[in-house]
Design a protein around this motif. Structure first.
Motif, PDB file in Angstrom:
ATOM      1  N   SER A  59     -12.669   9.499 -12.236  1.00  0.00           N
ATOM      2  CA  SER A  59     -13.657   9.270 -11.191  1.00  0.00           C
ATOM      3  C   SER A  59     -12.970   9.005  -9.861  1.00  0.00           C
ATOM      4  CB  SER A  59     -14.557   8.091 -11.554  1.00  0.00           C
ATOM      5  OG  SER A  59     -15.373   7.717 -10.457  1.00  0.00           O
ATOM      6  N   ILE A  60     -13.563   9.493  -8.790  1.00  0.00           N
ATOM      7  CA  ILE A  60     -13.002   9.236  -7.471  1.00  0.00           C
ATOM      8  C   ILE A  60     -13.011   7.746  -7.161  1.00  0.00           C
ATOM      9  CG2 ILE A  60     -13.605  11.498  -6.572  1.00  0.00           C
ATOM     10  CD1 ILE A  60     -15.963  10.190  -5.119  1.00  0.00           C
ATOM     11  N   ARG A  61     -13.936   7.022  -7.742  1.00  0.00           N
ATOM     12  CA  ARG A  61     -14.032   5.596  -7.491  1.00  0.00           C
ATOM     13  C   ARG A  61     -12.938   4.803  -8.181  1.00  0.00           C
ATOM     14  NH1 ARG A  61     -20.348   4.905  -8.834  1.00  0.00           N
ATOM     15  NH2 ARG A  61     -19.677   6.452 -10.414  1.00  0.00           N
ATOM     16  N   ALA A  62     -12.212   5.447  -9.069  1.00  0.00           N
ATOM     17  CA  ALA A  62     -11.125   4.784  -9.766  1.00  0.00           C
ATOM     18  C   ALA A  62      -9.854   4.706  -8.940  1.00  0.00           C
ATOM     19  CB  ALA A  62     -10.841   5.502 -11.086  1.00  0.00           C
ATOM     20  N   TYR A  63      -9.815   5.418  -7.837  1.00  0.00           N
ATOM     21  CA  TYR A  63      -8.588   5.534  -7.057  1.00  0.00           C
ATOM     22  C   TYR A  63      -8.671   4.772  -5.743  1.00  0.00           C
ATOM     23  CZ  TYR A  63      -7.030   8.902 -10.447  1.00  0.00           C
ATOM     24  OH  TYR A  63      -6.630   9.501 -11.618  1.00  0.00           O
ATOM     25  N   ASN A  64      -7.588   4.123  -5.423  1.00  0.00           N
ATOM     26  CA  ASN A  64      -7.514   3.275  -4.248  1.00  0.00           C
ATOM     27  C   ASN A  64      -7.021   4.006  -3.006  1.00  0.00           C
ATOM     28  OD1 ASN A  64      -6.680   1.600  -6.854  1.00  0.00           O
ATOM     29  ND2 ASN A  64      -7.740   0.182  -5.450  1.00  0.00           N
ATOM     30  N   TYR A  65      -6.143   4.971  -3.203  1.00  0.00           N
ATOM     31  CA  TYR A  65      -5.478   5.612  -2.082  1.00  0.00           C
ATOM     32  C   TYR A  65      -5.598   7.122  -2.184  1.00  0.00           C
ATOM     33  CZ  TYR A  65      -3.528   0.939  -2.017  1.00  0.00           C
ATOM     34  OH  TYR A  65      -3.385  -0.425  -2.014  1.00  0.00           O
ATOM     35  N   TRP A  66      -5.779   7.741  -1.033  1.00  0.00           N
ATOM     36  CA  TRP A  66      -6.006   9.178  -0.966  1.00  0.00           C
ATOM     37  C   TRP A  66      -5.202   9.814   0.150  1.00  0.00           C
ATOM     38  CZ3 TRP A  66      -9.364  11.814  -4.256  1.00  0.00           C
ATOM     39  CH2 TRP A  66     -10.156  11.003  -5.080  1.00  0.00           C
ATOM     40  N   GLY A  67      -4.744  11.021  -0.112  1.00  0.00           N
ATOM     41  CA  GLY A  67      -4.180  11.822   0.947  1.00  0.00           C
ATOM     42  C   GLY A  67      -5.278  12.502   1.741  1.00  0.00           C
ATOM     43  N   GLN A  68      -4.887  13.228   2.768  1.00  0.00           N
ATOM     44  CA  GLN A  68      -5.857  13.901   3.631  1.00  0.00           C
ATOM     45  C   GLN A  68      -6.260  15.275   3.132  1.00  0.00           C
ATOM     46  OE1 GLN A  68      -3.760  13.442   7.488  1.00  0.00           O
ATOM     47  NE2 GLN A  68      -5.516  12.186   8.094  1.00  0.00           N
ATOM     48  N   GLN A  75       0.832  -1.180   0.000  1.00  0.00           N
ATOM     49  CA  GLN A  75       0.000   0.000   0.000  1.00  0.00           C
ATOM     50  C   GLN A  75       0.876   1.242   0.000  1.00  0.00           C
ATOM     51  OE1 GLN A  75      -2.892  -0.032   3.106  1.00  0.00           O
ATOM     52  NE2 GLN A  75      -3.713  -2.041   2.541  1.00  0.00           N
ATOM     53  N   VAL A  76       0.252   2.343  -0.377  1.00  0.00           N
ATOM     54  CA  VAL A  76       0.966   3.599  -0.450  1.00  0.00           C
ATOM     55  C   VAL A  76       0.248   4.636   0.422  1.00  0.00           C
ATOM     56  CG1 VAL A  76      -0.291   4.349  -2.516  1.00  0.00           C
ATOM     57  CG2 VAL A  76       1.973   5.309  -2.005  1.00  0.00           C
ATOM     58  N   GLN A  77       1.035   5.450   1.086  1.00  0.00           N
ATOM     59  CA  GLN A  77       0.502   6.557   1.866  1.00  0.00           C
ATOM     60  C   GLN A  77       0.846   7.863   1.166  1.00  0.00           C
ATOM     61  OE1 GLN A  77       2.638   4.137   3.702  1.00  0.00           O
ATOM     62  NE2 GLN A  77       0.699   3.013   3.679  1.00  0.00           N
ATOM     63  N   LEU A  78      -0.095   8.786   1.163  1.00  0.00           N
ATOM     64  CA  LEU A  78       0.059  10.039   0.444  1.00  0.00           C
ATOM     65  C   LEU A  78      -0.130  11.214   1.390  1.00  0.00           C
ATOM     66  CD1 LEU A  78      -2.171   9.153  -2.638  1.00  0.00           C
ATOM     67  CD2 LEU A  78       0.315   8.926  -2.469  1.00  0.00           C
ATOM     68  N   VAL A  79       0.730  12.208   1.266  1.00  0.00           N
ATOM     69  CA  VAL A  79       0.649  13.414   2.078  1.00  0.00           C
ATOM     70  C   VAL A  79       0.790  14.623   1.180  1.00  0.00           C
ATOM     71  CG1 VAL A  79       1.619  14.729   3.975  1.00  0.00           C
ATOM     72  CG2 VAL A  79       1.585  12.243   4.095  1.00  0.00           C
ATOM     73  N   GLU A  80      -0.241  15.470   1.172  1.00  0.00           N
ATOM     74  CA  GLU A  80      -0.213  16.694   0.388  1.00  0.00           C
ATOM     75  C   GLU A  80       0.382  17.834   1.203  1.00  0.00           C
ATOM     76  OE1 GLU A  80      -4.223  14.611  -0.580  1.00  0.00           O
ATOM     77  OE2 GLU A  80      -3.002  15.045   1.193  1.00  0.00           O
ATOM     78  N   SER A  81       0.972  18.776   0.498  1.00  0.00           N
ATOM     79  CA  SER A  81       1.476  19.980   1.122  1.00  0.00           C
ATOM     80  C   SER A  81       1.499  21.093   0.084  1.00  0.00           C
ATOM     81  CB  SER A  81       2.874  19.764   1.706  1.00  0.00           C
ATOM     82  OG  SER A  81       3.807  19.441   0.691  1.00  0.00           O
ATOM     83  N   GLY A  82       1.698  22.308   0.552  1.00  0.00           N
ATOM     84  CA  GLY A  82       1.825  23.440  -0.347  1.00  0.00           C
ATOM     85  C   GLY A  82       0.607  24.320  -0.452  1.00  0.00           C
ATOM     86  N   GLY A  83      -0.483  23.933   0.174  1.00  0.00           N
ATOM     87  CA  GLY A  83      -1.670  24.762   0.139  1.00  0.00           C
ATOM     88  C   GLY A  83      -1.491  26.016   0.971  1.00  0.00           C
ATOM     89  N   GLY A  84      -2.420  26.933   0.792  1.00  0.00           N
ATOM     90  CA  GLY A  84      -2.356  28.178   1.533  1.00  0.00           C
ATOM     91  C   GLY A  84      -3.294  29.207   0.965  1.00  0.00           C
ATOM     92  N   LEU A  85      -3.080  30.433   1.371  1.00  0.00           N
ATOM     93  CA  LEU A  85      -3.888  31.564   0.938  1.00  0.00           C
ATOM     94  C   LEU A  85      -3.130  32.359  -0.107  1.00  0.00           C
ATOM     95  CD1 LEU A  85      -6.375  33.430   1.296  1.00  0.00           C
ATOM     96  CD2 LEU A  85      -5.091  34.570   3.124  1.00  0.00           C
ATOM     97  N   VAL A  86      -3.798  32.636  -1.196  1.00  0.00           N
ATOM     98  CA  VAL A  86      -3.179  33.382  -2.278  1.00  0.00           C
ATOM     99  C   VAL A  86      -4.220  34.299  -2.911  1.00  0.00           C
ATOM    100  CG1 VAL A  86      -3.672  31.607  -4.007  1.00  0.00           C
ATOM    101  CG2 VAL A  86      -1.732  33.159  -4.345  1.00  0.00           C
ATOM    102  N   GLN A  87      -3.761  35.408  -3.439  1.00  0.00           N
ATOM    103  CA  GLN A  87      -4.659  36.328  -4.126  1.00  0.00           C
ATOM    104  C   GLN A  87      -4.964  35.836  -5.533  1.00  0.00           C
ATOM    105  OE1 GLN A  87      -2.926  40.245  -4.048  1.00  0.00           O
ATOM    106  NE2 GLN A  87      -3.421  40.560  -1.894  1.00  0.00           N
ATOM    107  N   ALA A  88      -6.103  36.234  -6.034  1.00  0.00           N
ATOM    108  CA  ALA A  88      -6.460  35.892  -7.405  1.00  0.00           C
ATOM    109  C   ALA A  88      -5.362  36.324  -8.365  1.00  0.00           C
ATOM    110  CB  ALA A  88      -7.782  36.539  -7.782  1.00  0.00           C
ATOM    111  N   GLY A  89      -5.049  35.445  -9.289  1.00  0.00           N
ATOM    112  CA  GLY A  89      -3.968  35.693 -10.221  1.00  0.00           C
ATOM    113  C   GLY A  89      -2.634  35.151  -9.775  1.00  0.00           C
ATOM    114  N   GLY A  90      -2.552  34.738  -8.535  1.00  0.00           N
ATOM    115  CA  GLY A  90      -1.321  34.214  -7.996  1.00  0.00           C
ATOM    116  C   GLY A  90      -1.126  32.743  -8.301  1.00  0.00           C
ATOM    117  N   SER A  91      -0.083  32.181  -7.717  1.00  0.00           N
ATOM    118  CA  SER A  91       0.295  30.806  -7.986  1.00  0.00           C
ATOM    119  C   SER A  91       0.586  30.048  -6.704  1.00  0.00           C
ATOM    120  CB  SER A  91       1.542  30.747  -8.877  1.00  0.00           C
ATOM    121  OG  SER A  91       1.324  31.361 -10.128  1.00  0.00           O
ATOM    122  N   LEU A  92       0.376  28.761  -6.770  1.00  0.00           N
ATOM    123  CA  LEU A  92       0.760  27.841  -5.719  1.00  0.00           C
ATOM    124  C   LEU A  92       1.263  26.564  -6.364  1.00  0.00           C
ATOM    125  CD1 LEU A  92      -2.137  28.035  -3.083  1.00  0.00           C
ATOM    126  CD2 LEU A  92       0.222  28.789  -2.744  1.00  0.00           C
TER     127      LEU A  92
END
Length: 124
Positions: free
Chosen positions: A107-116, A1-18
């Motif tokens: 589809s979400i049903r196509a995926y076995n593993y998800w991050g939080q 099995q695989v574990q997934l961890v997302e990062s990099g989110g945050g607050l940004v103004q319209a037109g900006g990048s993440l």
């Protein structure tokens, strides 16, 4: 099995990048096609972009086409989502997902593993 961890989110103004990252552990990422999904409050989780196991094939939702770019670095066991020209309607929790197949699904049903998930908020 695989574990997934997302990062990099945050607050940004319209037109900006993440740039979001999805780091995998437990299994080599090269064994999985990957996808990014997002879910805004009160809405269904929706497909954003998928990438094949080797990175040769990608598929984008129309709403993000031309603004978002998915990439993967299997040597680092990481998949990325570069988000440019962000809009308030991009505000959502973004989820990384994996499936043990060559091609990504939409589809979400196509995926076995998800991050939080990681929160992305775009202000106007």
């Amino acid at each position: 099995q695989v574990q997934l961890v997302e990062s990099g989110g945050g607050l940004v103004q319209a037109g900006g990048s993440l740039r979001l990252s999805c780091a995998a552990s437990g299994r080599t990422l090269s064994s999985y096609a990957m996808g990014w999904f997002r879910q805004a409050p009160g809405k269904e989780r929706e497909f954003v972009v998928g990438i094949s196991r080797s990175g040769g094939t990608t598929a984008y939702a129309d709403s993000v086409k031309g603004r978002f770019t998915i990439s993967r670095d299997n040597a680092k066991n990481t998949v990325y989502l570069q988000m440019n020209s962000l809009k308030p309607e991009d505000t959502a929790v973004y989820y990384c997902a994996a499936r043990p197949f060559v091609l990504a699904g939409t589809s979400i049903r196509a995926y076995n593993y998800w991050g939080q998930g990681t929160q992305v908020t775009v202000s106007s």
